[in-house]
Design a protein around this motif. Sequence first.
Motif, PDB file in Angstrom:
ATOM      1  N   UNK A 125       0.858  -1.192   0.000  1.00  0.00           N
ATOM      2  CA  UNK A 125       0.000   0.000   0.000  1.00  0.00           C
ATOM      3  C   UNK A 125       0.891   1.237   0.000  1.00  0.00           C
ATOM      4  N   UNK A 126       0.696   2.129  -0.958  1.00  0.00           N
ATOM      5  CA  UNK A 126       1.468   3.368  -1.044  1.00  0.00           C
ATOM      6  C   UNK A 126       0.611   4.485  -0.462  1.00  0.00           C
ATOM      7  N   UNK A 127       1.132   5.159   0.576  1.00  0.00           N
ATOM      8  CA  UNK A 127       0.369   6.193   1.273  1.00  0.00           C
ATOM      9  C   UNK A 127       1.200   7.467   1.353  1.00  0.00           C
ATOM     10  N   UNK A 128       0.503   8.573   1.548  1.00  0.00           N
ATOM     11  CA  UNK A 128       1.138   9.880   1.749  1.00  0.00           C
ATOM     12  C   UNK A 128       0.303  10.664   2.747  1.00  0.00           C
ATOM     13  N   UNK A 129       0.926  11.075   3.848  1.00  0.00           N
ATOM     14  CA  UNK A 129       0.221  11.792   4.919  1.00  0.00           C
ATOM     15  C   UNK A 129      -0.992  11.011   5.410  1.00  0.00           C
ATOM     16  N   UNK A 130      -0.845   9.691   5.498  1.00  0.00           N
ATOM     17  CA  UNK A 130      -1.924   8.857   6.014  1.00  0.00           C
ATOM     18  C   UNK A 130      -3.012   8.540   5.027  1.00  0.00           C
ATOM     19  N   UNK A 131      -2.916   9.028   3.786  1.00  0.00           N
ATOM     20  CA  UNK A 131      -3.956   8.779   2.780  1.00  0.00           C
ATOM     21  C   UNK A 131      -3.463   7.733   1.788  1.00  0.00           C
ATOM     22  N   UNK A 132      -4.324   6.772   1.496  1.00  0.00           N
ATOM     23  CA  UNK A 132      -3.976   5.715   0.549  1.00  0.00           C
ATOM     24  C   UNK A 132      -3.985   6.268  -0.871  1.00  0.00           C
ATOM     25  N   UNK A 133      -2.879   6.054  -1.587  1.00  0.00           N
ATOM     26  CA  UNK A 133      -2.776   6.483  -2.981  1.00  0.00           C
ATOM     27  C   UNK A 133      -3.044   5.336  -3.941  1.00  0.00           C
ATOM     28  N   UNK A 134      -2.372   4.193  -3.712  1.00  0.00           N
ATOM     29  CA  UNK A 134      -2.457   3.089  -4.656  1.00  0.00           C
ATOM     30  C   UNK A 134      -2.027   1.811  -3.950  1.00  0.00           C
ATOM     31  N   UNK A 135      -2.507   0.670  -4.437  1.00  0.00           N
ATOM     32  CA  UNK A 135      -2.076  -0.649  -3.974  1.00  0.00           C
ATOM     33  C   UNK A 135      -1.396  -1.366  -5.142  1.00  0.00           C
ATOM     34  N   UNK A 136      -0.266  -1.975  -4.868  1.00  0.00           N
ATOM     35  CA  UNK A 136       0.515  -2.682  -5.882  1.00  0.00           C
ATOM     36  C   UNK A 136       0.651  -4.144  -5.489  1.00  0.00           C
ATOM     37  N   UNK A 137       0.651  -5.044  -6.490  1.00  0.00           N
ATOM     38  CA  UNK A 137       0.936  -6.451  -6.228  1.00  0.00           C
ATOM     39  C   UNK A 137      -0.262  -7.354  -6.378  1.00  0.00           C
ATOM     40  N   UNK A 138      -0.519  -8.183  -5.361  1.00  0.00           N
ATOM     41  CA  UNK A 138      -1.549  -9.224  -5.436  1.00  0.00           C
ATOM     42  C   UNK A 138      -2.937  -8.632  -5.211  1.00  0.00           C
ATOM     43  N   UNK A 139      -3.339  -7.713  -6.080  1.00  0.00           N
ATOM     44  CA  UNK A 139      -4.664  -7.105  -6.064  1.00  0.00           C
ATOM     45  C   UNK A 139      -5.236  -7.179  -7.477  1.00  0.00           C
ATOM     46  N   UNK A 140      -6.518  -6.891  -7.612  1.00  0.00           N
ATOM     47  CA  UNK A 140      -7.161  -6.854  -8.923  1.00  0.00           C
ATOM     48  C   UNK A 140      -7.808  -5.493  -9.093  1.00  0.00           C
ATOM     49  N   UNK A 141      -7.391  -4.768 -10.113  1.00  0.00           N
ATOM     50  CA  UNK A 141      -7.946  -3.447 -10.384  1.00  0.00           C
ATOM     51  C   UNK A 141      -9.154  -3.564 -11.300  1.00  0.00           C
ATOM     52  N   UNK A 142     -10.165  -2.710 -11.138  1.00  0.00           N
ATOM     53  CA  UNK A 142     -11.301  -2.716 -12.067  1.00  0.00           C
ATOM     54  C   UNK A 142     -10.860  -2.310 -13.464  1.00  0.00           C
ATOM     55  N   UNK A 143     -11.690  -2.635 -14.446  1.00  0.00           N
ATOM     56  CA  UNK A 143     -11.301  -2.454 -15.844  1.00  0.00           C
ATOM     57  C   UNK A 143     -10.992  -1.002 -16.177  1.00  0.00           C
TER      58      UNK A 143
END
Length: 283
Positions: free
Chosen positions: A69-87
């Motif tokens: 999980x990539x965060x900045x100032x406590x806010x989630x920006x993006x998740x990388x790896x074993x996840x599935x993104x919507x189309x």
Amino acid sequence: MRVAADLEVRLQRGAGDPGGEGDVVLHLRGHDSRLTMEVSDPAAFAGSADAPAVRAFAESLAASGVVVRVVHDGRLLVCLGAVRAPWWQRRATGSARIRLGSLRGAVTSARARARRAPAVLPSASLLPPTTMWPIAPTFARRSRRRVTGTHDPARGGSARLVLVREDVWGGERQPIFWLGDGVTIGSDPTCDVVLRGLAPLHARVEHDEEDEYVVRAVDGDVRVHGARVLGSVLRSGARVDLGPHHLAYYREEHADHGRPYYGRIGGELGRQRPQPPGPRPAV
């Protein structure tokens, strides 16, 4: 794959970077297969120049079953790896392994691409070239099979156990353990399925001569639908409890024998015509 991380990395920006001249600071922390990376500049790696390296990083994480999980100032920006993104996110990121966590993450990426920020990460050109294999694509289509019963002569059906977890992050999949011809389950690293908190060899799932999957207790307690058992035939949808872990068993209907003619239990007022004895129907 399980890791324990508490790592800080500083990357120096190029002299012509319009985002600033200060270093980009990354702080990676976490354990097991879930890590959190705090970034000092949310737009540092969001530009198009770093996109190939980020996509390759996400694919390598997914292959190892790790989520960052990539965060900045406590806010989630993006998740990388074993996840599935919507189309619709895949069209923007170019990868199914990059899931935007918020509107801020999408806006940050768009702004970084607009100002054409130079790459911060090492160039992907430093990596050795990949070998295309197979040389030519395969155009064979899957043959359609007419299902006539619940017995698969090929002993197939993709039998699997799914580890049930309540704390699942967005886009993350439940761990799946494919059974094949049977597996061992326990805390010993030599087991096919390794789960912490169990006996070294806790249980075994066998694929018997009748094409049934049977769970058997070895050195630990096994419960099926809450009842303690020494051995039990598994049907699609069965809940298997091993110590603190809860698993669900699934098998495709054309191969599961729980109910004559297509595997499920119940339905049609719970009354089914019996499946004929003798040689099992072909699929």
